[in-house]
Design a protein around this motif. Structure first.
Motif, PDB file in Angstrom:
ATOM      1  N   HIS A   1       0.793  -1.237   0.000  1.00 56.97           N
ATOM      2  CA  HIS A   1       0.000   0.000   0.000  1.00 56.97           C
ATOM      3  C   HIS A   1       0.821   1.282   0.000  1.00 56.97           C
ATOM      4  O   HIS A   1       0.321   2.325  -0.402  1.00 56.97           O
ATOM      5  CB  HIS A   1      -0.983   0.030   1.181  1.00 56.97           C
ATOM      6  N   SER A   2       2.090   1.260   0.454  1.00 56.33           N
ATOM      7  CA  SER A   2       2.839   2.517   0.488  1.00 56.33           C
ATOM      8  C   SER A   2       4.339   2.266   0.399  1.00 56.33           C
ATOM      9  O   SER A   2       4.863   1.274   0.919  1.00 56.33           O
ATOM     10  CB  SER A   2       2.521   3.317   1.758  1.00 56.33           C
ATOM     11  N   ALA A   3       5.012   3.205  -0.271  1.00 56.68           N
ATOM     12  CA  ALA A   3       6.481   3.213  -0.340  1.00 56.68           C
ATOM     13  C   ALA A   3       6.903   4.672  -0.254  1.00 56.68           C
ATOM     14  O   ALA A   3       6.429   5.514  -1.029  1.00 56.68           O
ATOM     15  CB  ALA A   3       6.971   2.582  -1.642  1.00 56.68           C
ATOM     16  N   TRP A   4       7.800   4.969   0.688  1.00 57.41           N
ATOM     17  CA  TRP A   4       8.179   6.374   0.926  1.00 57.41           C
ATOM     18  C   TRP A   4       9.682   6.470   1.105  1.00 57.41           C
ATOM     19  O   TRP A   4      10.303   5.621   1.744  1.00 57.41           O
ATOM     20  CB  TRP A   4       7.477   6.906   2.176  1.00 57.41           C
ATOM     21  N   HIS A   5      10.275   7.560   0.568  1.00 58.55           N
ATOM     22  CA  HIS A   5      11.726   7.702   0.510  1.00 58.55           C
ATOM     23  C   HIS A   5      12.161   9.034   1.129  1.00 58.55           C
ATOM     24  O   HIS A   5      11.588  10.078   0.808  1.00 58.55           O
ATOM     25  CB  HIS A   5      12.163   7.660  -0.964  1.00 58.55           C
ATOM     26  N   LEU A   6      13.194   9.004   1.972  1.00 58.93           N
ATOM     27  CA  LEU A   6      13.874  10.216   2.441  1.00 58.93           C
ATOM     28  C   LEU A   6      15.228  10.276   1.754  1.00 58.93           C
ATOM     29  O   LEU A   6      16.013   9.323   1.822  1.00 58.93           O
ATOM     30  CB  LEU A   6      14.068  10.200   3.957  1.00 58.93           C
ATOM     31  N   GLU A   7      15.522  11.408   1.087  1.00 60.74           N
ATOM     32  CA  GLU A   7      16.796  11.612   0.398  1.00 60.74           C
ATOM     33  C   GLU A   7      17.521  12.774   1.061  1.00 60.74           C
ATOM     34  O   GLU A   7      16.986  13.877   1.131  1.00 60.74           O
ATOM     35  CB  GLU A   7      16.572  11.925  -1.082  1.00 60.74           C
ATOM     36  N   THR A   8      18.745  12.532   1.521  1.00 61.39           N
ATOM     37  CA  THR A   8      19.453  13.546   2.301  1.00 61.39           C
ATOM     38  C   THR A   8      20.822  13.914   1.750  1.00 61.39           C
ATOM     39  O   THR A   8      21.457  14.830   2.269  1.00 61.39           O
ATOM     40  CB  THR A   8      19.640  13.062   3.756  1.00 61.39           C
ATOM     41  N   ARG A   9      21.276  13.270   0.704  1.00 65.88           N
ATOM     42  CA  ARG A   9      22.630  13.493   0.219  1.00 65.88           C
ATOM     43  C   ARG A   9      22.703  14.709  -0.704  1.00 65.88           C
ATOM     44  O   ARG A   9      21.696  15.143  -1.272  1.00 65.88           O
ATOM     45  CB  ARG A   9      23.152  12.259  -0.518  1.00 65.88           C
TER      46      ARG A   9
ATOM     47  N   ARG B   1       8.150  10.858  -1.598  1.00 62.45           N
ATOM     48  CA  ARG B   1       9.526  11.099  -1.158  1.00 62.45           C
ATOM     49  C   ARG B   1       9.672  12.534  -0.695  1.00 62.45           C
ATOM     50  O   ARG B   1       8.937  13.419  -1.148  1.00 62.45           O
ATOM     51  CB  ARG B   1      10.527  10.779  -2.271  1.00 62.45           C
ATOM     52  N   VAL B   2      10.611  12.736   0.211  1.00 67.20           N
ATOM     53  CA  VAL B   2      11.022  14.072   0.626  1.00 67.20           C
ATOM     54  C   VAL B   2      12.508  14.188   0.363  1.00 67.20           C
ATOM     55  O   VAL B   2      13.287  13.318   0.784  1.00 67.20           O
ATOM     56  CB  VAL B   2      10.710  14.332   2.114  1.00 67.20           C
ATOM     57  N   ARG B   3      12.900  15.260  -0.336  1.00 62.46           N
ATOM     58  CA  ARG B   3      14.303  15.512  -0.637  1.00 62.46           C
ATOM     59  C   ARG B   3      14.790  16.695   0.183  1.00 62.46           C
ATOM     60  O   ARG B   3      14.184  17.767   0.157  1.00 62.46           O
ATOM     61  CB  ARG B   3      14.489  15.797  -2.129  1.00 62.46           C
ATOM     62  N   VAL B   4      15.888  16.494   0.889  1.00 56.80           N
ATOM     63  CA  VAL B   4      16.508  17.558   1.674  1.00 56.80           C
ATOM     64  C   VAL B   4      17.470  18.325   0.764  1.00 56.80           C
ATOM     65  O   VAL B   4      18.254  17.725   0.031  1.00 56.80           O
ATOM     66  CB  VAL B   4      17.249  16.974   2.885  1.00 56.80           C
ATOM     67  N   VAL B   5      17.392  19.665   0.828  1.00 56.32           N
ATOM     68  CA  VAL B   5      18.157  20.512  -0.088  1.00 56.32           C
ATOM     69  C   VAL B   5      19.036  21.471   0.706  1.00 56.32           C
ATOM     70  O   VAL B   5      18.580  22.111   1.654  1.00 56.32           O
ATOM     71  CB  VAL B   5      17.217  21.314  -1.007  1.00 56.32           C
ATOM     72  N   ASP B   6      20.317  21.551   0.312  1.00 54.36           N
ATOM     73  CA  ASP B   6      21.233  22.514   0.922  1.00 54.36           C
ATOM     74  C   ASP B   6      20.946  23.919   0.410  1.00 54.36           C
ATOM     75  O   ASP B   6      20.293  24.104  -0.624  1.00 54.36           O
ATOM     76  CB  ASP B   6      22.683  22.137   0.599  1.00 54.36           C
TER      77      ASP B   6
ATOM     78  N   LEU C   1      15.442  15.310  11.638  1.00 51.33           N
ATOM     79  CA  LEU C   1      15.490  14.213  10.678  1.00 51.33           C
ATOM     80  C   LEU C   1      16.906  13.644  10.630  1.00 51.33           C
ATOM     81  O   LEU C   1      17.883  14.380  10.700  1.00 51.33           O
ATOM     82  CB  LEU C   1      15.082  14.695   9.281  1.00 51.33           C
ATOM     83  N   PRO C   2      17.046  12.336  10.485  1.00 50.46           N
ATOM     84  CA  PRO C   2      18.382  11.736  10.407  1.00 50.46           C
ATOM     85  C   PRO C   2      19.031  12.033   9.064  1.00 50.46           C
ATOM     86  O   PRO C   2      18.345  12.220   8.050  1.00 50.46           O
ATOM     87  CB  PRO C   2      18.103  10.240  10.565  1.00 50.46           C
ATOM     88  N   ALA C   3      20.351  12.047   9.041  1.00 45.41           N
ATOM     89  CA  ALA C   3      21.086  12.296   7.797  1.00 45.41           C
ATOM     90  C   ALA C   3      21.350  10.972   7.102  1.00 45.41           C
ATOM     91  O   ALA C   3      22.497  10.564   6.885  1.00 45.41           O
ATOM     92  CB  ALA C   3      22.386  13.030   8.087  1.00 45.41           C
ATOM     93  N   GLU C   4      20.290  10.262   6.756  1.00 47.41           N
ATOM     94  CA  GLU C   4      20.428   8.980   6.074  1.00 47.41           C
ATOM     95  C   GLU C   4      19.308   8.812   5.056  1.00 47.41           C
ATOM     96  O   GLU C   4      18.231   9.386   5.185  1.00 47.41           O
ATOM     97  CB  GLU C   4      20.414   7.817   7.069  1.00 47.41           C
TER      98      GLU C   4
ATOM     99  N   GLN D   1       7.922   7.704  12.356  1.00 48.50           N
ATOM    100  CA  GLN D   1       7.858   9.037  12.960  1.00 48.50           C
ATOM    101  C   GLN D   1       8.704  10.032  12.173  1.00 48.50           C
ATOM    102  O   GLN D   1       8.324  11.197  12.015  1.00 48.50           O
ATOM    103  CB  GLN D   1       8.318   8.960  14.419  1.00 48.50           C
ATOM    104  N   VAL D   2       9.853   9.572  11.659  1.00 46.61           N
ATOM    105  CA  VAL D   2      10.676  10.430  10.797  1.00 46.61           C
ATOM    106  C   VAL D   2       9.904  10.809   9.538  1.00 46.61           C
ATOM    107  O   VAL D   2       9.900  11.974   9.131  1.00 46.61           O
ATOM    108  CB  VAL D   2      11.991   9.706  10.425  1.00 46.61           C
ATOM    109  N   ARG D   3       9.243   9.837   8.938  1.00 45.85           N
ATOM    110  CA  ARG D   3       8.450  10.130   7.736  1.00 45.85           C
ATOM    111  C   ARG D   3       7.385  11.179   8.017  1.00 45.85           C
ATOM    112  O   ARG D   3       7.230  12.143   7.251  1.00 45.85           O
ATOM    113  CB  ARG D   3       7.777   8.851   7.229  1.00 45.85           C
ATOM    114  N   ASP D   4       6.657  11.019   9.104  1.00 50.48           N
ATOM    115  CA  ASP D   4       5.584  11.963   9.411  1.00 50.48           C
ATOM    116  C   ASP D   4       6.139  13.365   9.631  1.00 50.48           C
ATOM    117  O   ASP D   4       5.552  14.355   9.171  1.00 50.48           O
ATOM    118  CB  ASP D   4       4.810  11.498  10.641  1.00 50.48           C
ATOM    119  N   ALA D   5       7.274  13.459  10.339  1.00 49.49           N
ATOM    120  CA  ALA D   5       7.878  14.769  10.588  1.00 49.49           C
ATOM    121  C   ALA D   5       8.372  15.391   9.285  1.00 49.49           C
ATOM    122  O   ALA D   5       8.228  16.601   9.066  1.00 49.49           O
ATOM    123  CB  ALA D   5       9.024  14.632  11.582  1.00 49.49           C
ATOM    124  N   ALA D   6       8.956  14.574   8.405  1.00 50.44           N
ATOM    125  CA  ALA D   6       9.482  15.091   7.142  1.00 50.44           C
ATOM    126  C   ALA D   6       8.370  15.594   6.232  1.00 50.44           C
ATOM    127  O   ALA D   6       8.463  16.685   5.642  1.00 50.44           O
ATOM    128  CB  ALA D   6      10.289  14.008   6.434  1.00 50.44           C
TER     129      ALA D   6
END
Length: 250
Positions: free
Chosen positions: A91-99, A144-149, A186-189, A227-232
């Motif tokens: 039902h769901s697939a979610w990605h955190l991108e931090t690099r 997905r959520v992408r972290v941007v510098d 959020l973790p840096a991973e 919990q990380v996903r929800d916060a992101a």
């Protein structure tokens, strides 16, 4: 040197203590709770040194969020098995991108086109895009959520342009500034979360080359990533709104 602390969890219902953190370098566990201050109580503690501090926490905190083994032995899977997760999730697939960037993007022909034109190409007939369209077309959620510098790296700018392709497959694509990610703890991973029950942590070398995947299914650990996903997701904004804000800052 400042410790690299990871928030492991809390059973608090109001955001206060108690909580557990882990030192990612030393492996030490930091327990946060109500200080034990009564002199008579302190006098009854064995091996309590003059520089020690004592805190009281509910038993459930340690059971739910404390480590379950002395040394964590990662369970690694190959890229073929990892790829099958995107075909078999329910039902769901979610990605955190931090690099700041990814070697696989730089090796893609579309990356050179982006550098030349400022726009990443869209290939909706790639194997990836066809599968994600099939999954989202069947009612499944992919996001997905992408972290941007600040300012964005070249690789992050490429992905912000490529987000049009992600969105065209039905993905919920969002971005947030790194300083906002840090404020949200959020973790840096990088990781994928499948069906809120399986975490796939993507492991890279110093050259941004993706080399293997660590799988986590232990419920308390998976809950932390949920919990990380929800916060992101709460802190991020849709990619097109983020791009529009970015253009006004230039």
């Amino acid at each position: 040197m400042v410790r690299r602390l990871r928030f492991n969890g809390t059973d608090s219902k109001n955001g206060a203590c108690p909580a557990i953190h882990e030192d990612l370098d030393s492996g030490e566990i930091i327990v946060q709770g109500k200080p034990l201050t009564d002199p008579e109580d302190l006098a009854r503690l064995q091996h309590f040194g003059p520089e020690d501090a004592a805190v009281a926490v509910p038993r459930e905190l340690l059971v739910n969020h404390g480590p379950k083994e002395m040394e964590r032995v990662p369970r690694l899977i190959g890229l073929e098995e990892f790829g099958r997760l995107f075909e078999t999730f329910e039902h769901s697939a979610w990605h955190l991108e931090t690099r700041g960037g990814y070697a696989s993007d730089r090796e893609d022909g579309g990356y050179a086109e982006f550098l030349a034109t400022g726009t990443a190409p869209m290939d909706l007939e790639s194997d990836w895009c066809r599968n994600i369209r099939r999954q989202t077309g069947g009612g499944k959620y992919v996001g997905r959520v992408r972290v941007v510098d600040n300012p964005p790296t070249e690789g992050q700018s490429f992905l912000l342009s490529y987000a049009r392709c992600n969105a065209a497959t039905g993905e919920d694509v969002r971005n947030l500034w790194r300083e906002d990610a840090e404020r949200a703890h959020l973790p840096a991973e990088d990781f994928w979360l499948f069906d809120s029950r399986l975490v796939a942590i993507l492991r890279f070398d110093d050259e941004d080359v993706f080399h293997d995947v660590e799988v986590i299914t232990e419920p308390a650990e998976v809950l932390r990533y949920c919990q990380v996903r929800d916060a992101a997701v709460h802190a991020a904004v849709p990619y097109d709104q983020f791009a529009a804000r970015l253009s006004t800052r230039k």
